[in-house]
Enzyme design. Structure first.
Site, mmCIF file in Angstrom:
data_model
loop_
_atom_site.group_PDB
_atom_site.id
_atom_site.type_symbol
_atom_site.label_atom_id
_atom_site.label_comp_id
_atom_site.label_asym_id
_atom_site.label_seq_id
_atom_site.Cartn_x
_atom_site.Cartn_y
_atom_site.Cartn_z
ATOM 1 N N HIS A 1 -3.887 1.253 8.235
ATOM 2 C CA HIS A 1 -2.507 1.753 8.139
ATOM 3 C C HIS A 1 -2.413 2.873 7.112
ATOM 4 O O HIS A 1 -1.844 3.936 7.378
ATOM 5 C CB HIS A 1 -1.574 0.588 7.764
ATOM 6 C CG HIS A 1 -0.147 0.987 7.563
ATOM 7 N ND1 HIS A 1 0.867 0.592 8.397
ATOM 8 C CD2 HIS A 1 0.441 1.777 6.611
ATOM 9 C CE1 HIS A 1 2.006 1.125 7.979
ATOM 10 N NE2 HIS A 1 1.784 1.830 6.886
ATOM 11 N N GLU A 2 -2.998 2.635 5.921
ATOM 12 C CA GLU A 2 -2.898 3.637 4.853
ATOM 13 C C GLU A 2 -3.635 4.917 5.225
ATOM 14 O O GLU A 2 -3.132 6.024 5.002
ATOM 15 C CB GLU A 2 -3.442 3.080 3.535
ATOM 16 C CG GLU A 2 -2.622 1.963 2.927
ATOM 17 C CD GLU A 2 -1.142 2.222 2.945
ATOM 18 O OE1 GLU A 2 -0.710 3.372 2.704
ATOM 19 O OE2 GLU A 2 -0.384 1.283 3.231
ATOM 20 N N GLY B 1 0.835 -1.195 0.000
ATOM 21 C CA GLY B 1 0.000 0.000 0.000
ATOM 22 C C GLY B 1 0.866 1.239 0.000
ATOM 23 O O GLY B 1 2.064 1.170 0.305
ATOM 24 N N CYS C 1 6.346 -0.310 7.100
ATOM 25 C CA CYS C 1 5.955 0.888 6.348
ATOM 26 C C CYS C 1 7.106 1.309 5.451
ATOM 27 O O CYS C 1 8.261 1.310 5.885
ATOM 28 C CB CYS C 1 5.607 2.010 7.325
ATOM 29 S SG CYS C 1 5.079 3.534 6.524
ATOM 30 N N LEU C 2 6.765 1.680 4.214
ATOM 31 C CA LEU C 2 7.796 2.126 3.281
ATOM 32 C C LEU C 2 8.484 3.394 3.777
ATOM 33 O O LEU C 2 9.597 3.694 3.343
ATOM 34 C CB LEU C 2 7.181 2.365 1.896
ATOM 35 C CG LEU C 2 6.612 1.110 1.214
ATOM 36 C CD1 LEU C 2 5.849 1.492 -0.046
ATOM 37 C CD2 LEU C 2 7.711 0.109 0.891
ATOM 38 N N GLN D 1 3.054 10.020 1.474
ATOM 39 C CA GLN D 1 4.370 9.365 1.495
ATOM 40 C C GLN D 1 5.249 9.787 0.326
ATOM 41 O O GLN D 1 6.468 9.607 0.375
ATOM 42 C CB GLN D 1 4.220 7.845 1.499
ATOM 43 C CG GLN D 1 3.646 7.298 2.803
ATOM 44 C CD GLN D 1 3.541 5.793 2.770
ATOM 45 O OE1 GLN D 1 2.583 5.237 2.253
ATOM 46 N NE2 GLN D 1 4.543 5.112 3.308
ATOM 47 N N HIS E 1 -1.969 7.415 7.428
ATOM 48 C CA HIS E 1 -1.024 8.335 6.765
ATOM 49 C C HIS E 1 -1.704 9.650 6.400
ATOM 50 O O HIS E 1 -1.048 10.700 6.360
ATOM 51 C CB HIS E 1 -0.458 7.695 5.491
ATOM 52 C CG HIS E 1 0.669 6.738 5.727
ATOM 53 N ND1 HIS E 1 1.879 7.107 6.254
ATOM 54 C CD2 HIS E 1 0.770 5.409 5.479
ATOM 55 C CE1 HIS E 1 2.690 6.052 6.323
ATOM 56 N NE2 HIS E 1 2.034 5.006 5.856
HETATM 57 NI NI NI Z 1 2.990 3.127 5.719
#
Ligand code: NI
Length: 178
Positions: free
Chosen positions: A141-142, A46, A99-100, A51, A145
């Site tokens: 989670h997304e 995701g 997480c990225l 981000q 953000h």
């Molecule tokens: Ni993340």
């Protein structure tokens, strides 16, 4: 185009993002293409627009059956814009997240187990889903953000937050970064 993913510590990850008002615009299409390219390049599950430094309430997510983890249920490839999340019970479920924007680490995070979410696709069509488990986790989670929340902020037991290699050794755990 593959974009740079901001990392934790960058103040742009802490903003409350703005709603999309212009559906069907070339700018939105380009944003979504960049998000897809970036998520695919990093093999993520995701990605949220903040981000990559874009201050809009746009997330994408999805992952198929991973042959290494066939028990993990697939999550359909989804574009979710201006989302609203409603937990359907007080029940929580804890699980590992990555997480990225927090590369190399994993944390043990509580999430609502049962969730209804609504929002818009890229054409501006409203849709609604009732989900549970891993799908519900990825959405939460997304969408965090979009409110400037990174998963470490939700970790309760910091003995279960650390580097992947130290936490899991040779056995790589199941969830991809998102
Ligand atoms: Ni993340």
């Amino acid at each position: 185009m593959i974009r740079e993913v901001l990392r934790m510590g960058d103040s742009r990850l802490l903003r409350v993002a703005q709603p999309v008002t212009d559906f069907g615009s070339p700018q939105l299409a380009e944003l979504l293409q960049d998000m897809r390219d970036t998520m695919a390049h990093l093999d993520g599950a995701g990605l949220a627009a903040p981000q990559i430094g874009v201050d809009l309430r746009v997330v994408i997510f999805g992952c198929g059956i991973n042959p290494r983890y066939p028990e993990a249920p697939p999550v359909p490839d989804t574009v979710l814009i201006n989302p609203e999340l409603v937990p359907l019970s007080a029940e929580e479920e804890e699980g590992w997240e990555g997480c990225l924007s927090v590369p190399g680490l994993r944390g043990w995070v509580p999430r609502w187990r049962f969730l209804r979410y609504t929002g818009y696709d890229e054409a501006g069509q409203r849709f609604e889903r009732t989900v549970e488990g891993f799908h519900a986790r990825v959405v939460q989670h997304e969408c965090d953000h979009l409110d400037g929340i990174l998963y470490p902020m939700r970790v309760r037991d910091f003995r279960r937050f650390g580097f992947i290699a130290e936490l899991f050794g040779d056995s790589v755990e199941s969830s991809a970064d998102s």
